[in-house]
Enzyme design. Structure first.
Site, mmCIF file in Angstrom:
data_model
loop_
_atom_site.group_PDB
_atom_site.id
_atom_site.type_symbol
_atom_site.label_atom_id
_atom_site.label_comp_id
_atom_site.label_asym_id
_atom_site.label_seq_id
_atom_site.Cartn_x
_atom_site.Cartn_y
_atom_site.Cartn_z
ATOM 1 N N GLY A 184 -1.957 -4.289 1.257
ATOM 2 C CA GLY A 184 -2.037 -5.489 2.073
ATOM 3 C C GLY A 184 -1.076 -6.583 1.686
ATOM 4 N N ASP A 230 -4.353 6.603 10.536
ATOM 5 C CA ASP A 230 -3.906 5.289 11.002
ATOM 6 C C ASP A 230 -2.425 5.265 11.371
ATOM 7 O OD1 ASP A 230 -2.582 5.248 8.545
ATOM 8 O OD2 ASP A 230 -3.845 3.691 7.668
ATOM 9 N N ASN A 288 4.029 -5.233 5.717
ATOM 10 C CA ASN A 288 2.891 -6.024 6.208
ATOM 11 C C ASN A 288 3.348 -7.305 6.898
ATOM 12 O OD1 ASN A 288 0.580 -4.412 5.417
ATOM 13 N ND2 ASN A 288 1.175 -4.857 3.313
ATOM 14 N N HIS A 291 0.037 4.983 6.895
ATOM 15 C CA HIS A 291 0.087 5.363 5.488
ATOM 16 C C HIS A 291 0.284 6.871 5.348
ATOM 17 C CE1 HIS A 291 -2.257 1.569 5.526
ATOM 18 N NE2 HIS A 291 -1.500 1.307 4.471
ATOM 19 N N SER A 307 0.812 -1.220 0.000
ATOM 20 C CA SER A 307 0.000 0.000 0.000
ATOM 21 C C SER A 307 0.844 1.267 0.000
ATOM 22 C CB SER A 307 -0.934 0.006 1.217
ATOM 23 O OG SER A 307 -0.194 -0.126 2.418
#
Length: 209
Positions: free
Chosen positions: A69, A178, A97, A181, A32
């Protein structure tokens, strides 16, 4: 231990990367952070980096092969169709991830090693964008995970950018709520910081016929 393996010398406008009329074709293979999570396509890392390079007179096209992801294993599984024939170089940004999910660093290393090995077998050079594990994973995990990227760079003779999120990690202004990102401005910081390393990488490439 975290060193930039970039002993390619100064960039020359007479080097292969800049002497060709055809643009160099790169693929940014990542998750991402490459895909541009929650951002317009124009604000995604590959697009922003391409514009910065073109603004400096460097002819390049960067395909966005980021999948939100994705793990290093996922990147390996889709490698062949994500990196088409005719690609001059790959910016490899995977592993974040894996760390967030607590994947065994040995498995992450095996997957990244396989990606690099297969690309090298196809004659496609790799710029390896490193990642650090969350410190909440504990010191043993952090030490094992953080060592993956410099180890692979040394093993394969790669150009290494030690930490893809350098300059924005933990910054609430540059990251989305979050805190994982980047916002558009955060992406610009990432691209600006990695730019000199990308330029050194490009100076070593020869466009394919």
């Amino acid at each position: 231990m975290l060193l930039v393996f970039a002993s390619l010398g100064p960039i020359s406008m007479n080097s292969p990367a800049f002497a060709q009329s055809k643009p160099l074709k790169l693929v940014a293979l990542g998750d991402s952070l490459t895909a541009g999570y929650n951002l317009p396509a124009s604000a995604a890392f590959p697009t922003v980096l391409e514009k910065m390079l073109r603004d400096k007179g460097i002819s390049v096209e960067i395909a966005n092969a980021g999948v939100s992801g994705d793990t290093s294993q996922g990147g390996l599984e889709r490698l062949d169709w994500s990196v088409p024939d005719g690609t001059d170089g790959v910016i490899l940004e995977l592993g974040a991830n894996d760390a967030l999910r607590g994947v065994d660093p040995a498995l992450t290393e095996t997957s990244l090693d396989a990606i690099v090995t297969r690309l090298k077998a196809r004659g496609i050079p790799v710029l390896l964008a490193g990642m650090y594990a969350p410190r909440s994973n504990g010191p043993d995990y952090v030490a094992r995970f953080d060592a993956i990227y410099p180890k692979l760079a040394e093993k394969h003779g790669l150009v290494l950018y030690p930490f893809f999120l350098d300059g924005i990690a933990g910054d609430r202004v540059l990251n989305q709520p979050d805190m994982l990102h980047p916002k558009a401005e955060g992406v610009r910081v990432i691209a600006q910081r990695i730019l000199p390393t990308v330029e050194r990488f490009l100076a070593s490439l020869r466009p394919r016929s």
